[in-house]
Design a protein around this motif. Structure first.
Motif, PDB file in Angstrom:
ATOM      1  N   ALA A  59      77.442  43.295 -16.977  1.00  0.00           N
ATOM      2  CA  ALA A  59      78.436  42.794 -16.025  1.00  0.00           C
ATOM      3  C   ALA A  59      79.845  43.298 -16.348  1.00  0.00           C
ATOM      4  N   TYR A  60      80.620  43.463 -15.285  1.00  0.00           N
ATOM      5  CA  TYR A  60      82.042  43.744 -15.367  1.00  0.00           C
ATOM      6  C   TYR A  60      82.748  42.405 -15.155  1.00  0.00           C
ATOM      7  N   GLU A  84      78.653  40.650  -2.071  1.00  0.00           N
ATOM      8  CA  GLU A  84      78.243  42.048  -2.192  1.00  0.00           C
ATOM      9  C   GLU A  84      79.505  42.903  -2.141  1.00  0.00           C
ATOM     10  N   VAL A  85      79.736  43.671  -3.204  1.00  0.00           N
ATOM     11  CA  VAL A  85      80.952  44.457  -3.355  1.00  0.00           C
ATOM     12  C   VAL A  85      80.595  45.878  -3.775  1.00  0.00           C
ATOM     13  N   THR A  86      81.616  46.728  -3.828  1.00  0.00           N
ATOM     14  CA  THR A  86      81.467  48.073  -4.368  1.00  0.00           C
ATOM     15  C   THR A  86      82.471  48.230  -5.498  1.00  0.00           C
ATOM     16  N   LEU A  87      82.022  48.823  -6.602  1.00  0.00           N
ATOM     17  CA  LEU A  87      82.900  49.126  -7.728  1.00  0.00           C
ATOM     18  C   LEU A  87      82.980  50.625  -7.911  1.00  0.00           C
ATOM     19  N   GLN A  88      84.161  51.097  -8.288  1.00  0.00           N
ATOM     20  CA  GLN A  88      84.317  52.465  -8.749  1.00  0.00           C
ATOM     21  C   GLN A  88      84.833  52.369 -10.170  1.00  0.00           C
ATOM     22  N   ARG A  99      79.895  36.996  -8.834  1.00  0.00           N
ATOM     23  CA  ARG A  99      79.812  35.533  -8.876  1.00  0.00           C
ATOM     24  C   ARG A  99      80.847  35.022  -9.866  1.00  0.00           C
ATOM     25  N   GLN A 100      81.306  33.805  -9.604  1.00  0.00           N
ATOM     26  CA  GLN A 100      82.255  33.189 -10.521  1.00  0.00           C
ATOM     27  C   GLN A 100      81.534  32.831 -11.809  1.00  0.00           C
ATOM     28  N   ALA A 101      82.192  33.054 -12.924  1.00  0.00           N
ATOM     29  CA  ALA A 101      81.633  32.679 -14.223  1.00  0.00           C
ATOM     30  C   ALA A 101      81.540  31.162 -14.321  1.00  0.00           C
ATOM     31  N   THR A 102      80.522  30.705 -15.008  1.00  0.00           N
ATOM     32  CA  THR A 102      80.400  29.268 -15.275  1.00  0.00           C
ATOM     33  C   THR A 102      81.485  28.865 -16.275  1.00  0.00           C
ATOM     34  N   ALA A 103      81.669  27.562 -16.444  1.00  0.00           N
ATOM     35  CA  ALA A 103      82.656  27.071 -17.406  1.00  0.00           C
ATOM     36  C   ALA A 103      82.319  27.567 -18.815  1.00  0.00           C
ATOM     37  N   ALA A 104      81.045  27.540 -19.187  1.00  0.00           N
ATOM     38  CA  ALA A 104      80.639  28.001 -20.519  1.00  0.00           C
ATOM     39  C   ALA A 104      80.881  29.502 -20.668  1.00  0.00           C
ATOM     40  N   LEU A 135      82.028  37.629 -12.692  1.00  0.00           N
ATOM     41  CA  LEU A 135      81.063  38.565 -13.249  1.00  0.00           C
ATOM     42  C   LEU A 135      80.507  39.397 -12.106  1.00  0.00           C
ATOM     43  N   VAL A 136      80.625  40.710 -12.231  1.00  0.00           N
ATOM     44  CA  VAL A 136      80.138  41.616 -11.198  1.00  0.00           C
ATOM     45  C   VAL A 136      79.040  42.468 -11.825  1.00  0.00           C
ATOM     46  N   THR A 137      77.842  42.342 -11.276  1.00  0.00           N
ATOM     47  CA  THR A 137      76.674  43.013 -11.833  1.00  0.00           C
ATOM     48  C   THR A 137      76.176  44.087 -10.877  1.00  0.00           C
ATOM     49  N   PRO A 138      76.009  45.323 -11.375  1.00  0.00           N
ATOM     50  CA  PRO A 138      75.530  46.410 -10.517  1.00  0.00           C
ATOM     51  C   PRO A 138      74.167  46.086  -9.894  1.00  0.00           C
ATOM     52  N   THR A 139      74.018  46.453  -8.626  1.00  0.00           N
ATOM     53  CA  THR A 139      72.731  46.324  -7.960  1.00  0.00           C
ATOM     54  C   THR A 139      72.122  47.691  -7.668  1.00  0.00           C
TER      55      THR A 139
END
Length: 143
Positions: A59-60, A84-88, A99-104, A135-139
């Motif tokens: 994740a980024y 759903e996003v695009t990252l460069q 997705r938003q990170a959990t509190a933990a 957290l952004v995870t590649p798909t």
């Protein structure tokens, strides 16, 4: 739907995007930067901004700081509506899911975020809102 990408109009961010493209994805030596493209929650237009990141496994990790402003940045609100996003990253572009990170997760990740970009510590004290980590995870990887 119009798939033209609209860059963030804020002058310093627009300049950062331009430098990102001119340098093949390395606008600030020693910093991890990426370009995030979201779908506008009201307009439906593709919106692009430049952000610093840290990694957490695959994740980024992005920080919705808005430089300590009392309002969430538009890119964050956009990805809440459409994750759903695009990252460069560097010269590579790929689709990802945010997705938003959990509190933990946030508690565990904040030290790494501040170590990478010390100004985030100040941003947290400049606002009363909770600054979300995303957290952004590649798909899918492409070019």
């Amino acid at each position: 739907m119009n798939d033209t990408i609209h860059d963030n109009p804020t002058p310093w961010i627009a300049d950062h995007i331009r430098r990102f493209e001119e340098t093949g994805g390395h606008p600030r030596p020693g910093m991890a930067d990426l370009l995030l493209t979201t779908r506008g929650r009201r307009s439906g237009l593709l919106r692009r901004t430049a952000l610093a990141y840290v990694r957490d496994g695959d994740a980024y990790v992005l920080t919705a700081s808005a430089a300590g402003a009392d309002r969430h940045p538009a890119w964050y609100l956009n990805l809440l509506a459409t994750p759903e996003v695009t990252l460069q990253v560097g010269a590579g572009t790929f689709t990802a899911t945010a997705r938003q990170a959990t509190a933990a997760e946030s508690a565990r990740l904040w030290p790494a975020v501040v170590a990478a970009m010390p100004s985030y510590a100040h941003y947290r004290t400049a606002t009363t809102r909770e600054i979300p980590l995303v957290l952004v995870t590649p798909t899918e990887r492409a070019g």
